[in-house]
Motif scaffolding. Sequence first.
Motif, PDB file in Angstrom:
ATOM      1  N   ALA A 141       0.848  -1.193   0.000  1.00 18.45           N
ATOM      2  CA  ALA A 141       0.000   0.000   0.000  1.00 18.45           C
ATOM      3  C   ALA A 141       0.879   1.236   0.000  1.00 18.45           C
ATOM      4  CB  ALA A 141      -0.899   0.002   1.231  1.00 18.45           C
ATOM      5  N   ARG A 142       0.265   2.361  -0.299  1.00 17.38           N
ATOM      6  CA  ARG A 142       1.030   3.603  -0.349  1.00 17.38           C
ATOM      7  C   ARG A 142       1.459   3.998   1.056  1.00 17.38           C
ATOM      8  NH1 ARG A 142      -0.702   9.089   0.275  1.00 17.38           N
ATOM      9  NH2 ARG A 142       0.614  10.548  -0.878  1.00 17.38           N
ATOM     10  N   PRO A 143       2.755   4.223   1.263  1.00 21.71           N
ATOM     11  CA  PRO A 143       3.209   4.657   2.579  1.00 21.71           C
ATOM     12  C   PRO A 143       2.822   6.111   2.831  1.00 21.71           C
ATOM     13  CG  PRO A 143       5.072   4.271   1.094  1.00 21.71           C
ATOM     14  CD  PRO A 143       3.842   4.107   0.286  1.00 21.71           C
ATOM     15  N   ALA A 144       2.700   6.495   4.094  1.00 24.46           N
ATOM     16  CA  ALA A 144       2.389   7.892   4.414  1.00 24.46           C
ATOM     17  C   ALA A 144       3.600   8.747   4.054  1.00 24.46           C
ATOM     18  CB  ALA A 144       2.085   8.019   5.899  1.00 24.46           C
ATOM     19  N   PRO A 145       3.412   9.767   3.223  1.00 24.16           N
ATOM     20  CA  PRO A 145       4.566  10.547   2.768  1.00 24.16           C
ATOM     21  C   PRO A 145       5.079  11.523   3.831  1.00 24.16           C
ATOM     22  CG  PRO A 145       2.562  11.403   1.784  1.00 24.16           C
ATOM     23  CD  PRO A 145       2.164  10.214   2.592  1.00 24.16           C
ATOM     24  N   HIS A 146       6.391  11.722   3.839  1.00 20.19           N
ATOM     25  CA  HIS A 146       6.995  12.738   4.709  1.00 20.19           C
ATOM     26  C   HIS A 146       6.939  14.107   4.036  1.00 20.19           C
ATOM     27  CE1 HIS A 146       8.997   8.855   5.690  1.00 20.19           C
ATOM     28  NE2 HIS A 146       8.727   9.255   6.917  1.00 20.19           N
ATOM     29  N   TRP A 147       6.978  14.107   2.716  1.00 15.78           N
ATOM     30  CA  TRP A 147       6.927  15.337   1.930  1.00 15.78           C
ATOM     31  C   TRP A 147       5.776  15.224   0.924  1.00 15.78           C
ATOM     32  CZ3 TRP A 147      10.638  19.425   1.912  1.00 15.78           C
ATOM     33  CH2 TRP A 147      11.754  19.216   2.729  1.00 15.78           C
ATOM     34  N   VAL A 148       5.067  16.330   0.708  1.00 12.21           N
ATOM     35  CA  VAL A 148       4.001  16.334  -0.300  1.00 12.21           C
ATOM     36  C   VAL A 148       4.197  17.542  -1.213  1.00 12.21           C
ATOM     37  CG1 VAL A 148       1.505  16.469  -0.695  1.00 12.21           C
ATOM     38  CG2 VAL A 148       2.383  15.192   1.263  1.00 12.21           C
ATOM     39  N   ALA A 149       4.123  17.310  -2.513  1.00 14.28           N
ATOM     40  CA  ALA A 149       4.175  18.415  -3.474  1.00 14.28           C
ATOM     41  C   ALA A 149       2.752  18.869  -3.748  1.00 14.28           C
ATOM     42  CB  ALA A 149       4.830  17.953  -4.770  1.00 14.28           C
ATOM     43  N   SER A 150       2.438  20.128  -3.420  1.00 14.80           N
ATOM     44  CA  SER A 150       1.076  20.590  -3.707  1.00 14.80           C
ATOM     45  C   SER A 150       1.061  22.086  -3.941  1.00 14.80           C
ATOM     46  CB  SER A 150       0.142  20.226  -2.548  1.00 14.80           C
ATOM     47  OG  SER A 150       0.271  21.160  -1.515  1.00 14.80           O
ATOM     48  N   GLU A 151       0.388  22.517  -4.990  1.00  9.37           N
ATOM     49  CA  GLU A 151       0.105  23.938  -5.238  1.00  9.37           C
ATOM     50  C   GLU A 151       1.319  24.856  -5.041  1.00  9.37           C
ATOM     51  OE1 GLU A 151      -3.093  25.177  -6.109  1.00  9.37           O
ATOM     52  OE2 GLU A 151      -3.629  23.061  -6.345  1.00  9.37           O
ATOM     53  N   VAL A 191       5.057  20.490   1.279  1.00  7.27           N
ATOM     54  CA  VAL A 191       4.529  20.384   2.632  1.00  7.27           C
ATOM     55  C   VAL A 191       5.330  19.314   3.360  1.00  7.27           C
ATOM     56  CG1 VAL A 191       2.479  19.992   4.039  1.00  7.27           C
ATOM     57  CG2 VAL A 191       2.255  20.989   1.756  1.00  7.27           C
ATOM     58  N   ARG A 192       6.006  19.741   4.457  1.00  2.00           N
ATOM     59  CA  ARG A 192       6.773  18.781   5.239  1.00  2.00           C
ATOM     60  C   ARG A 192       6.302  18.886   6.681  1.00  2.00           C
ATOM     61  NH1 ARG A 192       9.953  16.028   7.567  1.00  2.00           N
ATOM     62  NH2 ARG A 192      12.158  15.575   7.605  1.00  2.00           N
ATOM     63  N   ARG A 241       3.405  19.371   7.972  1.00  2.00           N
ATOM     64  CA  ARG A 241       2.486  20.510   8.089  1.00  2.00           C
ATOM     65  C   ARG A 241       3.164  21.863   7.913  1.00  2.00           C
ATOM     66  NH1 ARG A 241      -0.104  18.228  13.079  1.00  2.00           N
ATOM     67  NH2 ARG A 241      -1.202  16.399  12.341  1.00  2.00           N
ATOM     68  N   HIS A 242       4.464  21.901   7.677  1.00  2.00           N
ATOM     69  CA  HIS A 242       5.121  23.173   7.351  1.00  2.00           C
ATOM     70  C   HIS A 242       5.051  23.356   5.845  1.00  2.00           C
ATOM     71  CE1 HIS A 242       6.649  23.825  11.341  1.00  2.00           C
ATOM     72  NE2 HIS A 242       7.132  22.601  11.369  1.00  2.00           N
ATOM     73  N   VAL A 243       4.554  24.516   5.424  1.00  2.00           N
ATOM     74  CA  VAL A 243       4.446  24.773   3.993  1.00  2.00           C
ATOM     75  C   VAL A 243       5.644  25.610   3.550  1.00  2.00           C
ATOM     76  CG1 VAL A 243       3.047  25.800   2.171  1.00  2.00           C
ATOM     77  CG2 VAL A 243       1.939  24.689   4.108  1.00  2.00           C
ATOM     78  N   ILE A 244       6.405  25.082   2.603  1.00  2.00           N
ATOM     79  CA  ILE A 244       7.570  25.806   2.080  1.00  2.00           C
ATOM     80  C   ILE A 244       7.277  26.170   0.630  1.00  2.00           C
ATOM     81  CG2 ILE A 244      10.055  25.707   1.669  1.00  2.00           C
ATOM     82  CD1 ILE A 244      10.011  23.290   3.716  1.00  2.00           C
ATOM     83  N   PRO A 245       7.117  27.458   0.328  1.00  2.00           N
ATOM     84  CA  PRO A 245       6.801  27.829  -1.064  1.00  2.00           C
ATOM     85  C   PRO A 245       7.935  27.446  -2.017  1.00  2.00           C
ATOM     86  CG  PRO A 245       6.608  29.713   0.440  1.00  2.00           C
ATOM     87  CD  PRO A 245       7.273  28.626   1.201  1.00  2.00           C
ATOM     88  N   VAL A 246       7.546  26.944  -3.196  1.00  2.00           N
ATOM     89  CA  VAL A 246       8.529  26.595  -4.218  1.00  2.00           C
ATOM     90  C   VAL A 246       8.132  27.314  -5.499  1.00  2.00           C
ATOM     91  CG1 VAL A 246       9.632  24.719  -5.487  1.00  2.00           C
ATOM     92  CG2 VAL A 246       8.784  24.307  -3.182  1.00  2.00           C
ATOM     93  N   GLY A 247       8.881  28.337  -5.887  1.00  2.00           N
ATOM     94  CA  GLY A 247       8.588  29.045  -7.135  1.00  2.00           C
ATOM     95  C   GLY A 247       9.600  28.630  -8.176  1.00  2.00           C
ATOM     96  N   THR A 267      11.171  16.420  -4.314  1.00  2.00           N
ATOM     97  CA  THR A 267      12.055  15.272  -4.105  1.00  2.00           C
ATOM     98  C   THR A 267      13.488  15.739  -3.873  1.00  2.00           C
ATOM     99  OG1 THR A 267      10.627  14.059  -5.627  1.00  2.00           O
ATOM    100  CG2 THR A 267      12.725  13.045  -5.076  1.00  2.00           C
ATOM    101  N   ALA A 268      13.930  16.719  -4.662  1.00  2.00           N
ATOM    102  CA  ALA A 268      15.281  17.261  -4.499  1.00  2.00           C
ATOM    103  C   ALA A 268      15.429  17.929  -3.129  1.00  2.00           C
ATOM    104  CB  ALA A 268      15.581  18.253  -5.622  1.00  2.00           C
ATOM    105  N   MET A 269      14.370  18.609  -2.657  1.00  2.00           N
ATOM    106  CA  MET A 269      14.444  19.247  -1.334  1.00  2.00           C
ATOM    107  C   MET A 269      14.608  18.207  -0.236  1.00  2.00           C
ATOM    108  SD  MET A 269      11.472  22.068  -1.907  1.00  2.00           S
ATOM    109  CE  MET A 269      11.341  22.766  -0.271  1.00  2.00           C
ATOM    110  N   ALA A 270      13.894  17.078  -0.377  1.00  2.00           N
ATOM    111  CA  ALA A 270      14.016  16.013   0.628  1.00  2.00           C
ATOM    112  C   ALA A 270      15.444  15.484   0.664  1.00  2.00           C
ATOM    113  CB  ALA A 270      13.031  14.898   0.303  1.00  2.00           C
TER     114      ALA A 270
END
Lengths: 271, 437
Positions: free
Chosen positions: B243-253, B257-258, B260-266, B280-283
């Motif tokens: 099954a899909r593991p719970a992610p440590h990092w999420v790419a969104s909008e 998101v790491r 619950r901390h949102v780090i803007p990526v422009g 992925t590179a940030m992780a």
Amino acid sequence: MSAAPELVIGVLLPDLLGTYSDAGNAVVLAQRARWRGIDAGILCVTADTSPPAGCDLYLLGGGEDAAQLFAIEWLARHRTLRRALSERASTFAVCAGLQILGTTLTDVQGRCHGGLGLLDLTTAPRRRRAVGEVITRCVLPGVGLLTGFENHRGATTLGIGVRPLGQVLSGVGNGVPPASRRPAGRTWPVGPSSGGGIEGAVTDRVVATYLHGPVLARNPALADYLLSRVTGQGFPDPDPPEVPDLPGLRRGYLSPTPPRRARFRSHLKPW
Amino acid sequence: MAAVRGWARPPPMRPARLVSSPQFRRGWWTWVAMRAGLAAGWLSRRLGLGAGVIIRGRVTLALCPSALSRLAAGRRVVLVSGTNGKTTTSHLLAAALRTAGPVAHNATGANMGDGAVAALAADPDAPVAVLEVDELHLAAVATAVDPAVVVLLNLSRDQLDRGSEVRAVAAALAGALSAHPDTVTVANADDPMVVWAATQSPRASTVWVSTGGRWNGDATSCPRCGTTLHGNGDRWRCRCGLARPAPHWVASEAAAVRDRHVIPVGLRLPGQFNLGNAVTAMAAAELMGVDPRRAAAAMSLLPDVAGRYAVVTYRERELRLLLAKNPAGWAEMLGVLDEARPLLVVVNAREADGRDTSWLWDVPFEEIAGRPVVAAGEHCADVGVRLTYAGVEHATVADPLAALALLPTGVVDVVANYTAFHQLRRRLTAAGGESTR
């Protein structure tokens, strides 16, 4: 809901047997039927649905080894579909599709699995994977030369109940070596259709081949042969003007140089 | 040859003065092999044979077969592998890690052992290396360099004639990861093939990233048991327990998101898939000790990646150069193309592209209908036939520069596969095309 189409093409297990893009064959068949004024529809039958038994033509494509065994089990489980395949509908099978319709299938570990038994043929693993361009002379009336790309590890021996689809001009095909290259003193499966530079298998219900490409995209005459068999109508014009790039494509693949080079290079690769 | 192999062993004794230099710590013969490689590369460039990267690595490896492990010794190495996005992610990661110091990187996309050797030899003193590695070569390269981090992006079908089926590639990657239990893996939690490969080793430590990819055509059956997988993207599971593991990092909008901390990526690079690559590179950068915000800032400056996403002006046309080489890559690229913009599709089928062009039939080309389209490249007829059956009006011209003349002036999207892309870039440069960005 609108009226059911005149011609329904069922693509069986595109989720498991879709590795080599053979679902493109359905697109080709449906489009060529529509160009001739036949209302055609494509039905994708995935593993989590129960398959309809009323399609006119069923397609099976190439897939990976694990998926292939699952597909045999799935097809055997759905008896009404299986009966439709053996008694009423036409089937066009490619690569893994050809192998699973046979009587037995031996995997790389040497385990023998039963197939669906729709085609009188058996498949055992080859020593080396057959990868590259293939040209065959098709035995079906009016089809002519077939071009395609093979990528398989099966050596398929035909029984007396099936005819080969074509004579191999370049490439491997069913993979039992031609008589001239067989080592002396060894017995090979005998009989008129037991390999020897042949490709595919044909019965009055099933056309099966190892060729990808998708094969019907490269060989419109084979697509039209299948359509006329299913609809009972004849299509005299093998190359309708609707596909302007087809003559160039066929010229490119049927000229002898590029496939040979591709075949030679494929032997050099270490994997 | 046997005699040369014999020389490749380093001398047992070295003068103390030279031990301090990293080049001599690697052995004098490695140094000679490296220099010979650099000379061969220079010669190749001067003779106009190519960029000289691969020949550099090959000459070094021929003289010193253990050059890769010797050149990597004492450095912290990140390997970036997977089917799509290797080059982009490794460029983003190298940009992020350069904020902390020099980084050796195979920037040209030469991603087999020879490319890695050439990159390490070009920057012999950089303490950190980012190496993009072809998924079929990951096991061999990992054995040689003993990586600190392995990044696994995604696995889908690509060059079936050359490699093997996706599941077999995943199994090989799993073997490579099991052989390096101390290596941390940064892996895509949304890709069942990647999850299966990364969870094989019982001692593995994995950072999971949800990249939000669009393509799942190669993972509808479970890589572990072969039955149908239920769900896709961020929610999938199989009855066998994978099954899909719970992610440590999420790419969104436009953000990462790491916890619950949102780090803007422009990013200047387009598309959700590049955001996924960046997260992925940030992780991976965080594992290498670079603050994610600092990494994001450095990555936002990257204008293009080895020519991909570059904008080139040629004969009153502004060409947006994009690379897509398989159905998964195309699925992502279709989201980046502008509906109203003319499109040039260039496809070759050389060894590096995969000889079989069947994959074109798994690209939903129906979506590009309604704009001016030209098919080009050595296999333009295959593209043309596919487009006709997809109901896309188009013209077909083998030469991509001649094909451009059939498209209206202004901005033009160009999507090419691997060798077609590099060929086109070289020809545009030779024909005086100007990079505007």
